[in-house]
Design a protein around this motif. Structure first.
Motif, short mmCIF file in Angstrom:
data_model
loop_
_atom_site.label_atom_id
_atom_site.label_comp_id
_atom_site.label_asym_id
_atom_site.label_seq_id
_atom_site.Cartn_x
_atom_site.Cartn_y
_atom_site.Cartn_z
N ALA A 6 45.94 -28.30 -5.54
CA ALA A 6 46.52 -27.14 -4.86
C ALA A 6 47.31 -27.67 -3.68
N SER A 7 48.63 -27.67 -3.79
CA SER A 7 49.43 -28.41 -2.82
C SER A 7 50.37 -27.51 -2.02
N ASN A 8 50.47 -27.83 -0.73
CA ASN A 8 51.41 -27.18 0.19
C ASN A 8 51.33 -25.66 0.13
N MET A 9 50.09 -25.14 0.13
CA MET A 9 49.89 -23.70 0.00
C MET A 9 50.26 -22.97 1.30
N ARG A 10 51.12 -21.99 1.13
CA ARG A 10 51.52 -21.15 2.26
C ARG A 10 51.44 -19.69 1.82
N GLY A 11 50.77 -18.86 2.61
CA GLY A 11 50.67 -17.46 2.24
C GLY A 11 49.74 -16.70 3.15
N GLY A 12 49.78 -15.36 3.01
CA GLY A 12 48.93 -14.47 3.79
C GLY A 12 48.73 -13.19 3.01
N TYR A 13 48.23 -12.18 3.69
CA TYR A 13 47.90 -10.92 3.02
C TYR A 13 49.01 -9.90 3.24
N GLY A 14 49.45 -9.27 2.14
CA GLY A 14 50.51 -8.27 2.25
C GLY A 14 51.76 -8.85 2.87
N ARG A 15 52.27 -8.14 3.86
CA ARG A 15 53.47 -8.62 4.55
C ARG A 15 53.11 -9.29 5.88
N GLY A 16 51.83 -9.57 6.05
CA GLY A 16 51.38 -10.17 7.30
C GLY A 16 51.79 -11.62 7.44
N ALA A 17 51.44 -12.19 8.58
CA ALA A 17 51.78 -13.58 8.88
C ALA A 17 51.06 -14.52 7.93
N ASP A 18 51.59 -15.72 7.80
CA ASP A 18 50.94 -16.74 6.98
C ASP A 18 49.59 -17.10 7.59
N ILE A 19 48.58 -17.17 6.73
CA ILE A 19 47.27 -17.68 7.12
C ILE A 19 47.13 -19.12 6.67
N LEU A 20 47.68 -19.41 5.48
CA LEU A 20 47.75 -20.79 5.01
C LEU A 20 49.11 -21.36 5.41
N ASN A 21 49.07 -22.52 6.03
CA ASN A 21 50.28 -23.13 6.56
C ASN A 21 50.46 -24.55 6.03
N GLY A 22 50.58 -24.62 4.69
CA GLY A 22 50.83 -25.92 4.06
C GLY A 22 49.58 -26.65 3.65
N ALA A 23 48.46 -25.97 3.53
CA ALA A 23 47.20 -26.63 3.17
C ALA A 23 47.29 -27.23 1.76
N THR A 24 46.71 -28.41 1.61
CA THR A 24 46.64 -29.08 0.31
C THR A 24 45.19 -29.46 0.04
N ILE A 25 44.68 -29.06 -1.13
CA ILE A 25 43.31 -29.33 -1.53
C ILE A 25 43.34 -29.98 -2.91
N GLY A 52 43.81 -17.31 -7.43
CA GLY A 52 44.81 -16.34 -7.82
C GLY A 52 44.63 -14.96 -7.23
N MET A 53 43.73 -14.82 -6.26
CA MET A 53 43.52 -13.53 -5.61
C MET A 53 44.49 -13.31 -4.46
N LEU A 54 45.27 -14.32 -4.13
CA LEU A 54 46.27 -14.25 -3.08
C LEU A 54 47.53 -14.93 -3.60
N ALA A 55 48.64 -14.21 -3.64
CA ALA A 55 49.89 -14.79 -4.14
C ALA A 55 50.47 -15.74 -3.09
N LEU A 56 50.78 -16.94 -3.51
CA LEU A 56 51.36 -17.92 -2.59
C LEU A 56 52.84 -17.64 -2.36
N ARG A 57 53.26 -17.83 -1.12
CA ARG A 57 54.69 -17.75 -0.80
C ARG A 57 55.37 -19.09 -1.04
N GLU A 58 54.60 -20.14 -0.89
CA GLU A 58 55.07 -21.49 -1.21
C GLU A 58 53.88 -22.27 -1.76
N GLY A 59 54.17 -23.35 -2.48
CA GLY A 59 53.12 -24.22 -2.97
C GLY A 59 52.79 -23.95 -4.43
N SER A 60 51.84 -24.73 -4.95
CA SER A 60 51.48 -24.61 -6.36
C SER A 60 50.01 -24.96 -6.55
N VAL A 61 49.47 -24.50 -7.68
CA VAL A 61 48.09 -24.82 -8.06
C VAL A 61 48.11 -25.36 -9.47
#
Length: 235
Positions: A6-25, A52-61
């Motif tokens: 799971a690389s370079n994950m960026r995303g948050g809830y709805g239209r809110g701010a990013d909670i994930l800021n490039g995390a890689t696991i 898959g419960m949160l759509a990523l704005r960037e990154g991949s799984v």
């Protein structure tokens, strides 16, 4: 290629701010991966994104080399993911055995051998198989939740705070069972507030801060890191 990437994950809830800021696991096949960090660091959000419960704005799984970034949670279960959320993870009005049967809802084959394996792993559940799961102790409920996820025969088992609210003795027992599960070849990824104890069994550990990787290393390396110990493990 890592089994889970799971690389370079960026995303948050709805239209809110990013909670994930490039995390890689990333976790290798049969390893135990542990995510720790302060409250609000994005640990559970990372788990939801991987499942898959949160759509990523960037990154991949990727799972076992296959890109599953666009798949629904149910499709990810079919691909080999099992997920145990921190709360609301059992059907309280159903018996223990009915909970396990619900875990196999995607399967078309004989599930009885898998139920037997779960009872071998958690013998107390065999004793209480006819009892409503809502009547069990907190630790026993967690065993039901993990057992239900194992009924899908996952290649990756994800656990969000599996020892939350249980006694130290029960926590040690759950960690022992997690080690047993990993020894069967199932990859484990878990978020855990009991960071020190979790890192003791971790093959790979990630410290998240504000949705990004702050420290990465084996469990032993992170336990030995003075800054990690001071900041996240209480010295």
């Amino acid at each position: 290629m890592n089994f889970l990437n799971a690389s370079n994950m960026r995303g948050g809830y709805g239209r809110g701010a990013d909670i994930l800021n490039g995390a890689t696991i990333t976790v290798e096949k049969g390893q135990i991966g542990v995510i720790v960090g302060p409250n609000g660091a994005g640990k559970s959000t990372a788990m939801k994104a991987i499942f898959g419960m949160l759509a990523l704005r960037e990154g991949s799984v990727l799972l076992d080399g296959a890109d599953i970034t666009a798949l629904s949670p149910q499709d990810r279960v079919a691909q080999g993911m099992g997920f145990v959320p921190q709360t609301n993870n059992i059907f309280t009005s159903m018996t223990v055995e009915e909970n396990l049967e619900m875990g196999a809802f995607l399967r078309k084959d004989d599930i009885r051998p898998t139920i037997a394996q779960v009872y071998d792993l958690f013998p107390i559940l065999a004793d209480k198989r006819r009892q409503p799961a809502g009547e069990l102790s907190g630790g026993q409920r967690q065993q039901v939740a993990v057992g239900r996820a194992l009924m899908t025969r996952p290649s990756l088992l994800m656990l969000d705070e599996p020892t939350a609210g249980v006694s130290p003795i029960v926590m040690d027992e759950l960690f022992d069972r997690i080690i047993e599960i990993a020894r069967t070849g199932i990859t484990i990824l878990m978020v855990e507030q009991n960071a020190r104890q979790a890192l003791e069994i971790a093959d790979i550990g990630y410290v998240l801060v504000q949705g990004a990787n702050a420290y990465t290393g084996t469990g032993a390396e992170l336990m030995a890191d003075p800054e990690v110990r001071r900041t996240f493990l209480g010295g």
